[in-house]
Scaffold this motif. Structure first.
Motif, PDB file in Angstrom:
ATOM      1  N   TRP A   1       0.798  -1.212   0.000  1.00 65.49           N
ATOM      2  CA  TRP A   1       0.000   0.000   0.000  1.00 65.49           C
ATOM      3  C   TRP A   1       0.841   1.277   0.000  1.00 65.49           C
ATOM      4  N   LYS A   2       1.993   1.258   0.666  1.00 66.31           N
ATOM      5  CA  LYS A   2       2.822   2.468   0.716  1.00 66.31           C
ATOM      6  C   LYS A   2       3.356   2.819  -0.673  1.00 66.31           C
ATOM      7  N   LYS A   3       3.849   1.821  -1.375  1.00 62.60           N
ATOM      8  CA  LYS A   3       4.351   2.036  -2.734  1.00 62.60           C
ATOM      9  C   LYS A   3       3.227   2.526  -3.645  1.00 62.60           C
ATOM     10  N   VAL A   4       2.075   1.892  -3.548  1.00 63.60           N
ATOM     11  CA  VAL A   4       0.932   2.262  -4.381  1.00 63.60           C
ATOM     12  C   VAL A   4       0.481   3.681  -4.060  1.00 63.60           C
ATOM     13  N   TYR A   5       0.435   4.020  -2.779  1.00 64.39           N
ATOM     14  CA  TYR A   5       0.042   5.371  -2.391  1.00 64.39           C
ATOM     15  C   TYR A   5       0.995   6.412  -2.984  1.00 64.39           C
ATOM     16  N   LEU A   6       2.289   6.134  -2.941  1.00 64.28           N
ATOM     17  CA  LEU A   6       3.265   7.074  -3.513  1.00 64.28           C
ATOM     18  C   LEU A   6       3.097   7.202  -5.024  1.00 64.28           C
ATOM     19  N   ILE A   7       2.797   6.104  -5.696  1.00 63.41           N
ATOM     20  CA  ILE A   7       2.543   6.168  -7.144  1.00 63.41           C
ATOM     21  C   ILE A   7       1.307   7.013  -7.419  1.00 63.41           C
ATOM     22  N   LEU A   8       0.249   6.786  -6.634  1.00 61.24           N
ATOM     23  CA  LEU A   8      -0.980   7.568  -6.815  1.00 61.24           C
ATOM     24  C   LEU A   8      -0.724   9.057  -6.568  1.00 61.24           C
ATOM     25  N   LEU A   9       0.082   9.367  -5.566  1.00 67.18           N
ATOM     26  CA  LEU A   9       0.429  10.769  -5.332  1.00 67.18           C
ATOM     27  C   LEU A   9       1.256  11.335  -6.478  1.00 67.18           C
ATOM     28  N   ALA A  10       2.149  10.521  -7.020  1.00 64.20           N
ATOM     29  CA  ALA A  10       3.010  10.980  -8.118  1.00 64.20           C
ATOM     30  C   ALA A  10       2.208  11.332  -9.366  1.00 64.20           C
ATOM     31  N   THR A  11       1.034  10.741  -9.510  1.00 65.98           N
ATOM     32  CA  THR A  11       0.234  11.054 -10.698  1.00 65.98           C
ATOM     33  C   THR A  11      -0.267  12.492 -10.676  1.00 65.98           C
ATOM     34  N   MET A  12      -0.132  13.166  -9.559  1.00 66.24           N
ATOM     35  CA  MET A  12      -0.510  14.581  -9.516  1.00 66.24           C
ATOM     36  C   MET A  12       0.452  15.431 -10.344  1.00 66.24           C
ATOM     37  N   LEU A  13       1.564  14.855 -10.748  1.00 67.71           N
ATOM     38  CA  LEU A  13       2.487  15.566 -11.635  1.00 67.71           C
ATOM     39  C   LEU A  13       1.840  15.878 -12.982  1.00 67.71           C
ATOM     40  N   VAL A  14       0.701  15.255 -13.251  1.00 66.57           N
ATOM     41  CA  VAL A  14      -0.045  15.557 -14.472  1.00 66.57           C
ATOM     42  C   VAL A  14      -0.409  17.043 -14.517  1.00 66.57           C
ATOM     43  N   ASP A  15      -0.428  17.691 -13.378  1.00 68.20           N
ATOM     44  CA  ASP A  15      -0.742  19.115 -13.332  1.00 68.20           C
ATOM     45  C   ASP A  15       0.385  20.004 -13.849  1.00 68.20           C
ATOM     46  N   LEU A  16       1.512  19.418 -14.200  1.00 69.85           N
ATOM     47  CA  LEU A  16       2.589  20.219 -14.788  1.00 69.85           C
ATOM     48  C   LEU A  16       2.152  20.878 -16.098  1.00 69.85           C
ATOM     49  N   ASP A  17       1.130  20.314 -16.740  1.00 68.80           N
ATOM     50  CA  ASP A  17       0.651  20.936 -17.979  1.00 68.80           C
ATOM     51  C   ASP A  17       0.019  22.302 -17.727  1.00 68.80           C
ATOM     52  N   HIS A  18      -0.302  22.599 -16.491  1.00 71.78           N
ATOM     53  CA  HIS A  18      -0.842  23.913 -16.151  1.00 71.78           C
ATOM     54  C   HIS A  18       0.201  25.007 -16.378  1.00 71.78           C
ATOM     55  N   LEU A  19       1.481  24.628 -16.328  1.00 75.73           N
ATOM     56  CA  LEU A  19       2.547  25.613 -16.506  1.00 75.73           C
ATOM     57  C   LEU A  19       2.564  26.194 -17.919  1.00 75.73           C
ATOM     58  N   PHE A  20       1.915  25.544 -18.866  1.00 71.61           N
ATOM     59  CA  PHE A  20       1.867  26.019 -20.243  1.00 71.61           C
ATOM     60  C   PHE A  20       0.681  26.944 -20.506  1.00 71.61           C
ATOM     61  N   ALA A  21      -0.136  27.158 -19.496  1.00 67.67           N
ATOM     62  CA  ALA A  21      -1.320  28.017 -19.649  1.00 67.67           C
ATOM     63  C   ALA A  21      -1.014  29.426 -19.146  1.00 67.67           C
ATOM     64  N   ASN A  22      -1.761  30.365 -19.668  1.00 70.01           N
ATOM     65  CA  ASN A  22      -1.632  31.740 -19.212  1.00 70.01           C
ATOM     66  C   ASN A  22      -3.024  32.269 -18.887  1.00 70.01           C
ATOM     67  N   PRO A  23      -3.329  32.540 -17.632  1.00 74.15           N
ATOM     68  CA  PRO A  23      -2.485  32.385 -16.452  1.00 74.15           C
ATOM     69  C   PRO A  23      -2.355  30.913 -16.049  1.00 74.15           C
ATOM     70  N   VAL A  24      -1.344  30.628 -15.265  1.00 74.45           N
ATOM     71  CA  VAL A  24      -1.101  29.243 -14.840  1.00 74.45           C
ATOM     72  C   VAL A  24      -2.316  28.702 -14.085  1.00 74.45           C
ATOM     73  N   PHE A  25      -2.868  29.496 -13.196  1.00 79.13           N
ATOM     74  CA  PHE A  25      -4.053  29.071 -12.439  1.00 79.13           C
ATOM     75  C   PHE A  25      -5.175  30.065 -12.685  1.00 79.13           C
ATOM     76  N   ASP A  26      -6.300  29.541 -13.075  1.00 78.99           N
ATOM     77  CA  ASP A  26      -7.496  30.352 -13.261  1.00 78.99           C
ATOM     78  C   ASP A  26      -8.658  29.589 -12.627  1.00 78.99           C
ATOM     79  N   PRO A  27      -9.180  30.054 -11.503  1.00 77.62           N
ATOM     80  CA  PRO A  27     -10.236  29.312 -10.797  1.00 77.62           C
ATOM     81  C   PRO A  27     -11.533  29.202 -11.597  1.00 77.62           C
ATOM     82  N   THR A  28     -11.695  30.003 -12.638  1.00 82.02           N
ATOM     83  CA  THR A  28     -12.910  29.936 -13.448  1.00 82.02           C
ATOM     84  C   THR A  28     -12.722  29.077 -14.697  1.00 82.02           C
ATOM     85  N   ARG A  29     -11.574  28.415 -14.814  1.00 79.39           N
ATOM     86  CA  ARG A  29     -11.275  27.592 -15.997  1.00 79.39           C
ATOM     87  C   ARG A  29     -11.398  26.110 -15.637  1.00 79.39           C
ATOM     88  N   ASN A  30     -12.041  25.365 -16.518  1.00 80.52           N
ATOM     89  CA  ASN A  30     -12.152  23.922 -16.349  1.00 80.52           C
ATOM     90  C   ASN A  30     -10.896  23.270 -16.910  1.00 80.52           C
TER      91      ASN A  30
END
Length: 109
Positions: free
Chosen positions: A31-60
């Motif tokens: 479970w510890k290894k699996v939990y770390l893998i599941l947490l690592a999948t949050m790196l998918v949010d790196l694609d937000h760095l290509f948006a302008n602005p990086v964070f927009d609370p009104t954007r889906n």
């Protein structure tokens, strides 16, 4: 309570706490290894760095960022049919997409 409070709480619960339950229920022996893998999948949010602005609370995020596109989500779904870490990564990525979907569509923004 304030809608933003609950939205933020549910968002981070689904990103940080719910994966523990997935790991403990379906992958108890590792479970510890699996939990770390599941947490690592949050790196998918790196694609937000290509948006302008990086964070927009009104954007889906779903359908806007390239790693949150419907094509990418289809690939994440196909990953469920593999074994081992590929399946775990697919689960994490799909959980991330569901979290982002509910975050925009079910709450205030």
């Amino acid at each position: 309570m304030d809608c933003l409070f609950w939205k933020t709480g549910v968002h981070y619960f689904l990103h940080l706490i719910f994966p523990v339950f997935i790991a403990l229920i379906f992958y108890r022996d590792h479970w510890k290894k699996v939990y770390l893998i599941l947490l690592a999948t949050m790196l998918v949010d790196l694609d937000h760095l290509f948006a302008n602005p990086v964070f927009d609370p009104t954007r889906n995020s779903i359908g806007f960022h390239f790693l949150h596109s419907y094509y990418a989500i289809a690939v994440y779904f196909l990953m469920l049919f593999f074994k081992g870490n590929i399946r775990i990564i697919g689960i994490g990525l799909l959980l991330h997409m569901v979290t982002d979907f509910q975050d925009f569509n079910f709450w205030c923004h």
